[in-house]
Design an enzyme around this catalytic site. Structure first.
Site, PDB file in Angstrom:
ATOM      1  N   SER C  48      25.780  65.397  66.750  1.00  0.00           N
ATOM      2  CA  SER C  48      24.601  66.158  67.189  1.00  0.00           C
ATOM      3  C   SER C  48      23.275  65.469  66.872  1.00  0.00           C
ATOM      4  O   SER C  48      22.225  65.918  67.318  1.00  0.00           O
ATOM      5  CB  SER C  48      24.605  67.553  66.562  1.00  0.00           C
ATOM      6  OG  SER C  48      25.839  68.198  66.780  1.00  0.00           O
ATOM      7  N   HIS C  52      20.640  66.909  58.368  1.00  0.00           N
ATOM      8  CA  HIS C  52      20.904  68.202  57.731  1.00  0.00           C
ATOM      9  C   HIS C  52      20.098  68.370  56.454  1.00  0.00           C
ATOM     10  O   HIS C  52      19.893  67.419  55.706  1.00  0.00           O
ATOM     11  CB  HIS C  52      22.401  68.319  57.399  1.00  0.00           C
ATOM     12  CG  HIS C  52      23.255  68.487  58.623  1.00  0.00           C
ATOM     13  ND1 HIS C  52      23.295  69.658  59.329  1.00  0.00           N
ATOM     14  CD2 HIS C  52      24.078  67.617  59.266  1.00  0.00           C
ATOM     15  CE1 HIS C  52      24.126  69.518  60.366  1.00  0.00           C
ATOM     16  NE2 HIS C  52      24.607  68.284  60.344  1.00  0.00           N
ATOM     17  N   VAL C 173      39.458  43.723  62.833  1.00  0.00           N
ATOM     18  CA  VAL C 173      40.226  43.301  61.664  1.00  0.00           C
ATOM     19  C   VAL C 173      41.713  43.544  61.924  1.00  0.00           C
ATOM     20  O   VAL C 173      42.121  44.635  62.309  1.00  0.00           O
ATOM     21  CB  VAL C 173      39.773  44.069  60.403  1.00  0.00           C
ATOM     22  CG1 VAL C 173      40.687  43.757  59.222  1.00  0.00           C
ATOM     23  CG2 VAL C 173      38.328  43.700  60.063  1.00  0.00           C
ATOM     24  N   ARG C 312      35.825  63.745  64.339  1.00  0.00           N
ATOM     25  CA  ARG C 312      35.506  63.756  62.911  1.00  0.00           C
ATOM     26  C   ARG C 312      36.682  63.141  62.142  1.00  0.00           C
ATOM     27  O   ARG C 312      37.822  63.558  62.341  1.00  0.00           O
ATOM     28  CB  ARG C 312      35.318  65.189  62.421  1.00  0.00           C
ATOM     29  CG  ARG C 312      34.303  65.994  63.216  1.00  0.00           C
ATOM     30  CD  ARG C 312      34.368  67.462  62.781  1.00  0.00           C
ATOM     31  NE  ARG C 312      33.474  68.295  63.554  1.00  0.00           N
ATOM     32  CZ  ARG C 312      33.776  68.859  64.718  1.00  0.00           C
ATOM     33  NH1 ARG C 312      34.953  68.652  65.270  1.00  0.00           N
ATOM     34  NH2 ARG C 312      32.900  69.629  65.328  1.00  0.00           N
ATOM     35  N   GLU C 344      32.613  62.191  57.304  1.00  0.00           N
ATOM     36  CA  GLU C 344      32.286  63.009  58.469  1.00  0.00           C
ATOM     37  C   GLU C 344      30.923  63.636  58.200  1.00  0.00           C
ATOM     38  O   GLU C 344      30.190  63.173  57.334  1.00  0.00           O
ATOM     39  CB  GLU C 344      33.386  64.055  58.666  1.00  0.00           C
ATOM     40  CG  GLU C 344      33.691  64.807  57.395  1.00  0.00           C
ATOM     41  CD  GLU C 344      34.297  66.176  57.626  1.00  0.00           C
ATOM     42  OE1 GLU C 344      33.976  66.795  58.644  1.00  0.00           O
ATOM     43  OE2 GLU C 344      35.065  66.628  56.784  1.00  0.00           O
ATOM     44  N   CYS C 407      14.999  52.965  85.983  1.00  0.00           N
ATOM     45  CA  CYS C 407      15.680  54.258  85.869  1.00  0.00           C
ATOM     46  C   CYS C 407      14.671  55.346  86.152  1.00  0.00           C
ATOM     47  O   CYS C 407      13.750  55.563  85.370  1.00  0.00           O
ATOM     48  CB  CYS C 407      16.259  54.417  84.464  1.00  0.00           C
ATOM     49  SG  CYS C 407      16.755  56.105  84.062  1.00  0.00           S
ATOM     50  N   CYS C 409      15.108  58.635  86.518  1.00  0.00           N
ATOM     51  CA  CYS C 409      15.240  59.922  85.827  1.00  0.00           C
ATOM     52  C   CYS C 409      14.561  59.891  84.451  1.00  0.00           C
ATOM     53  O   CYS C 409      13.944  60.852  84.043  1.00  0.00           O
ATOM     54  CB  CYS C 409      16.707  60.296  85.659  1.00  0.00           C
ATOM     55  SG  CYS C 409      17.631  60.331  87.202  1.00  0.00           S
ATOM     56  N   CYS C 444      20.866  61.635  87.071  1.00  0.00           N
ATOM     57  CA  CYS C 444      21.716  60.946  88.061  1.00  0.00           C
ATOM     58  C   CYS C 444      22.788  60.109  87.367  1.00  0.00           C
ATOM     59  O   CYS C 444      23.655  59.544  88.015  1.00  0.00           O
ATOM     60  CB  CYS C 444      20.898  60.112  89.041  1.00  0.00           C
ATOM     61  SG  CYS C 444      20.690  58.380  88.611  1.00  0.00           S
ATOM     62  N   CYS C 449      20.438  53.518  88.971  1.00  0.00           N
ATOM     63  CA  CYS C 449      19.948  52.368  88.208  1.00  0.00           C
ATOM     64  C   CYS C 449      21.027  51.374  87.792  1.00  0.00           C
ATOM     65  O   CYS C 449      20.692  50.234  87.485  1.00  0.00           O
ATOM     66  CB  CYS C 449      19.093  52.803  87.020  1.00  0.00           C
ATOM     67  SG  CYS C 449      19.963  53.766  85.800  1.00  0.00           S
TER      68      CYS C 449
END
Lengths: 123, 415, 487
Positions: C48, C52, C173, C312, C344, C407, C409, C444, C449
């Protein structure tokens, strides 16, 4: 006697044409809004033809491809053969709309002609 | 920053913009400017190398580039100024445009603006196709651009979602270039493309069409490896147990076009939720006085010739507006009724003959288009076949609508 | 190529890059290897983007400690690194009395952890802060913030690179041998290093196993998202969260504005089998939209522009009673091997604090001399769309490439695409351009683009066709030129 339905592809009207025919002759055609429709269906039964549009590679052009078409409709079964032929051709810019790029392609009596103006690449 | 004052600014140099410009010029306006974001005029027609253009206007079957070149030549001949590689990034309600171009940022004060920006393609995100997000998923128009203009082959084994015209045209294009089109998948019980394109793009090549099907999954994390299709029920929901996996490297989306009106909204133009384009009157004037709209930014057309005709009208209206000669009549409302998805224009004066464009909800045979006011049926127009893919045009003479207060357009069955 | 290092970091996520940047303050020979074609290709870019404030974490946990610390470090760090950061604040909204109780519990935990200025507010105040949101009470956290997690990770990596850390992309790796020091076998050959830092995220248990530590297992827990068109940004001011569900899967489906003015809807929380299955599912896509619509009735499906998913790397199984904590330690069994497992949420927020902690661990074992030449600042390329008209004009006059919009948009110019393609890390995929310039991120989704970006790639590098990829090897955009299939 056979009955078959066609969608006419000559123009965007897309007439749905119904035709009754036997092996040697066409008995009845209905649904077409113009004569071209009748002509189309006759050909479609006897020897279907299509206009072909594609592209051809361009050397030193402002675009890497020029769009082309056949100067007249060609037998449908020739389409892929002509595509194979075209794939190995390259033309030098500049190109003008209407320029003949391949004359009498595969003896179909149709020419491959440019449908776009392509300028020389600006260095 | 460069300031300019222009009588008519035309936003977009595609088929609509060019025709609007030519028509404005012929109607006596010289101070015109076409603003085009790409490096050449012609818009989307540059990549539409197939035939089918010009039948209505030129009585000839032209390819897109050929059709477009006639208008470009005319623009050159008339000496209409245009800017290339130039993007309008804002239009405000005072009709001032901000334009970004390679030499500077322009502030252009326009007396009148014609919106002709065209449309964009609906994407995967908007129709919520589940699955992974690998490469190889293209909208049909983007693939058309890459293949026809940029010389890039996007895939070998293709599945197409949606039977819109661009998708059908691309099915043929892919086949001609040696790729295998495995399926065209359409969620509706009928195709959303023109019948002639079904015939010459799919039937000619034996490409299977799956009606009432949709894509329920995409596979592969890097490049697309397969899609899963499934049948849908009457609510267009996938039916469990009907899934079928098709191995392919490319998924082409031809799932609708959206008029590109973000700029229009900035300027205060009110949008019709159904068409996605501006609400306009018979002059093609939007809710902002002096701003007109035409072409695919107004509503998505299926035939470019009608774009040209519509744009000519916008050009005439804008030139009349600039000359202070656009009549200001009271307008009445035109409503889509039963069976009609939309009808344009939204408002008419009843003082003139008007040409209407409409689209129906569903395909059908033996239908009657009814034009009604509150009390009576004004006119009946019989239609042998109707199809949402095909725009229907009709005209009402001013004597037919004299004194009418509101109009409804409906469709009914003929017995 | 140099093959011997003091420290080798595995994983170019936000944690690996933060460690690299923290290490670059010292005179060390360090190498970061990333298996993908760019940094931030895993969970670091699939979340997100929230900084926090620390009230979700169990008091006394490592998560709580590093969250609070990271949150405090973030404003200065984002300023130094020129990363979009906005303190938009957060409301955790209760819809019924039972949920109100949870709000007080959250506040209590936050207060104990050291979260500042938490307040429980009533209906009226909710309406004042968020007119489009319904709820009976809410926890207001004014210090909660958002940032651009892609740019943040890239900025950390670029700054580390500038200050002397080596970074190798497309380097996976394959195995690690331990014999006093480590020999790390990769797809780009072998590297020797005294220390190995395992910040491989979802793959950290596998890396750990390569040195014989098999006690950790990652349980992948997928979260799906939708992205809303930026024309809906005005519907909310800050972040809108529900009261978190009882299970420790996630924080509940929430609405998070992004620094580019979109809104994220999500994430769901679903334990799955594979760590790399970032597919969206029909069921959850439908549910996310439905839940978001309950929070914000004014949205419609037309406003969705894209969906995505992230995973996560959980150390706990489904339905666990305890939330689980970060593991950050030098392995007691394998000296010099520093394990970071189960990073996480709040890993993004905690990343700078985690980096400090890792460097502290290294410092105990190895003398680190200050890098006198360390430059903390990184300048981001220009974002044209964020400038005033006058600034735009000046820029175009200096460089016409700023006058060409590629671009439409997101209003991204040709010069910004060039800057993105010529980035210091040498990442060249479409995703690389997307993360850096925001081209293709709009409504779009690159339809217009991508052909133009490919053309700019041609102009700059004349790349072979196989090098034009969406996101690195295997994700080629094209199969060849037209006519190739016919010859």
């Amino acid at each position: 006697m056979l009955t078959k339905r066609y969608v006419c592809i000559i123009c965007p009207n897309s007439c749905e044409i119904e035709v009754e025919y036997s092996e040697d002759k066409i008995n009845r055609i209905s649904g077409n809004m113009c004569e071209k429709g009748e002509e189309y269906v006759k050909k479609e039964i006897l020897c279907p033809e299509r206009g072909l549009t594609t592209t051809i590679k361009v050397k030193n052009g402002s675009l890497p491809l020029v769009s082309v078409k056949t100067s007249k409709a060609i037998p449908k079964e020739m389409m892929m053969k002509i595509m194979d032929e075209i794939s190995n051709v390259e033309v030098e810019a500049p190109i003008k709309i209407g320029n003949v790029i391949i004359k009498n392609v595969l003896n179909t009596e149709a020419d491959i002609i440019a449908t776009k103006n392509i300028n020389k690449k600006v260095k | 920053m460069i300031q300019k004052e222009i009588d008519i600014v035309i936003v977009g140099g595609g088929p609509a913009g060019l025709s609007a410009a030519i028509s404005a010029k012929r109607n006596g306006i010289d101070n015109i400017l076409i603003i085009e974001r790409n490096e050449n005029l012609g818009g989307i027609l540059n990549q539409c190398i197939h035939e089918g253009f010009g039948v209505e206007i030129f009585k000839e079957n032209l390819t897109g580039p050929e059709y477009m070149q006639r208008f470009i030549d005319e623009v050159e001949k008339l000496g209409i100024p245009y800017m290339l590689n130039s993007m309008v990034i804002d239009i405000n309600s005072d009709k001032e445009l901000t334009v970004c171009c390679r030499d500077d940022l322009y502030k252009i004060k326009a007396k009148s603006i014609i919106l002709s920006m065209g449309c964009r393609e609906r994407t995967r995100g908007q129709i919520c196709i589940p699955g992974t997000r690998p490469s190889g998923i293209y909208t049909a128009g983007t693939a058309q651009n890459l293949i026809n203009l940029r010389n890039y082959m996007v895939g070998k084994r293709i599945v197409i979602l949606g039977s819109g015209d661009v998708g059908l045209i691309m099915a043929r294009r892919f086949t001609l270039e040696g790729a295998k089109v495995l399926a065209v998948v359409e969620i509706l019980p009928y195709s959303s493309g023109l019948p002639r394109n079904m015939a010459q793009c799919l039937d000619d090549f034996g490409i299977p069409l799956f009606l009432r099907h949709t894509i329920v999954n995409t596979h592969g994390n890097r490049r697309l490896e397969a899609v899963t299709i499934a049948e849908v029920d009457e609510n267009l929901k996938p039916i469990k147990g009907t899934e079928k996996k098709i191995e392919c490297d490319t998924l082409l989306l031809s799932v609708g076009l959206i008029p590109e009106n973000e700029l229009s909204k900035n300027s205060g133009v009110i949008i019709d939720e159904t068409t996605g384009g501006a609400i306009v009157d018979e002059n093609l004037e939007t809710s902002v006085r002096g701003i007109f709209a035409c072409g695919n930014v107004l509503h998505v057309h299926d035939i470019v010739d009608f774009v040209t005709l519509e744009a000519e009208k916008a050009g005439i209206s804008a030139s009349r507006f600039v000359k202070n000669k656009l009549e200001r009549y009271e307008m009445i409302k035109v409503n889509p009724g039963v069976g009609i998805r939309y009808v344009l224009p939204h408002f008419i004066s009843t003082k003139r003959d008007v040409k209407f464009f409409l689209r129906v909800m569903k395909p059908g045979r033996n239908k009657m288009i009814l034009i009604k006011d509150e009390n009576r049926i004004i006119k009946r127009i019989p239609k042998l076949r109707v199809n949402p893919a095909e725009m229907i045009r009709f005209e009402l003479k001013k004597n037919e609508i004299k004194g009418v207060k509101e109009l409804w357009i409906e469709m009914e069955n003929v017995n | 190529m140099k093959r011997e290092f003091d420290i080798l970091i595995i994983g170019g996520g936000v944690v690996g890059c933060a460690i690299a940047r923290e290490l670059s303050k010292y005179r060390v020979n360090a190498l970061l290897v990333e298996k993908e074609c760019d940094v931030a290709m895993g969970i670091s870019g699939r979340n997100s983007g929230v900084v926090h404030a620390g009230f979700y974490m169990k008091p006394g946990s490592l998560k709580a400690e590093l969250n609070i610390k990271g949150h405090r470090m973030m404003p200065k760090l984002c300023e130094e690194l020129d990363v979009p950061y906005q303190r938009v604040g957060k409301l955790v909204v209760a819809k019924n009395e039972q949920e109100v109780e949870c709000l007080y519990k959250l506040k209590e935990a936050g207060d104990e952890n050291g979260t500042k200025n938490l307040r429980i507010i009533d209906k009226e105040e909710i309406k004042k802060l968020e007119p489009n949101v319904e709820g009976i009470k809410a926890l207001h956290s004014p210090t909660s913030a958002i940032l651009d997690p892609f740019i943040f990770t890239i900025a950390l990596a670029e700054n580390a690179l500038r200050n002397g850390i080596r970074i190798l992309l497309d380097t996976e790796v394959l195995g690690i041998e331990e014999n006093g020091s480590f020999t790390v076998k990769t797809t780009k050959g072998e590297f020797k290093s005294d220390f190995v830092v395992n910040s491989a995220g979802l793959f950290s248990d596998r890396i750990s196993e390569m040195v014989g530590i098999s006690k950790y297992k990652i349980y992948p827990c997928r979260g799906e998202y939708h992205i809303l068109d930026k024309n809906k940004r005005d519907l909310i001011n800050g972040m809108i969260y529900p009261v978190p569900p009882r299970e420790f899967g996630g924080l509940g489906v929430h609405l998070t504005p992004t620094t580019d003015d979109n809104i994220f809807i999500g994430p769901s929380a679903e334990y799955i089998g594979e760590v790399d299955n970032v597919a969206n599912t029909a069921e959850i896509m439908e549910r996310l939209f439905k839940e978001a619509k309950e929070l914000l009735p004014k949205i419609s499906k037309r406003d969705l522009i894209r969906s995505f998913a992230g995973i996560r790397p959980k150390l706990i199984k489904a339905n666990s009673k305890e939330p689980g904590d970060f593991v950050i330690e030098e392995s007691p069994d394998v000296r010099g091997f520093i394990n970071l497992i189960g990073i996480e949420s709040p890993g993004l927020t905690a990343a700078p604090a985690i980096a400090e902690k890792v460097v502290e661990i290294i410092k105990k074992k190895m003398k680190l001399k200050i890098n006198q030449k360390f430059k903390p600042k990184r300048k981001a390329p220009v974002r044209f769309s964020k400038l005033s008209d006058r600034e735009k004009s000046e820029l175009i006059r200096k460089n016409p490439n700023y006058g060409e919009i590629v671009c439409r948009c997101e209003t991204v110019t040709k010069q910004e695409i060039i800057d993105a393609l010529k980035n210091p890390l040498g990442a060249r995929s479409i995703y690389g351009v997307r993360k850096r310039s925001k081209a293709t991120c709009g409504r779009c989704q690159g339809g217009f683009c991508i052909p133009k970006i490919v053309k700019i790639m041609e102009e700059l590098f004349q790349p072979p066709i196989d090098d034009i990829t969406l996101k690195g090897e295997g994700s080629q955009l094209f199969i060849g030129k037209t006519k190739d299939l016919r010859r």
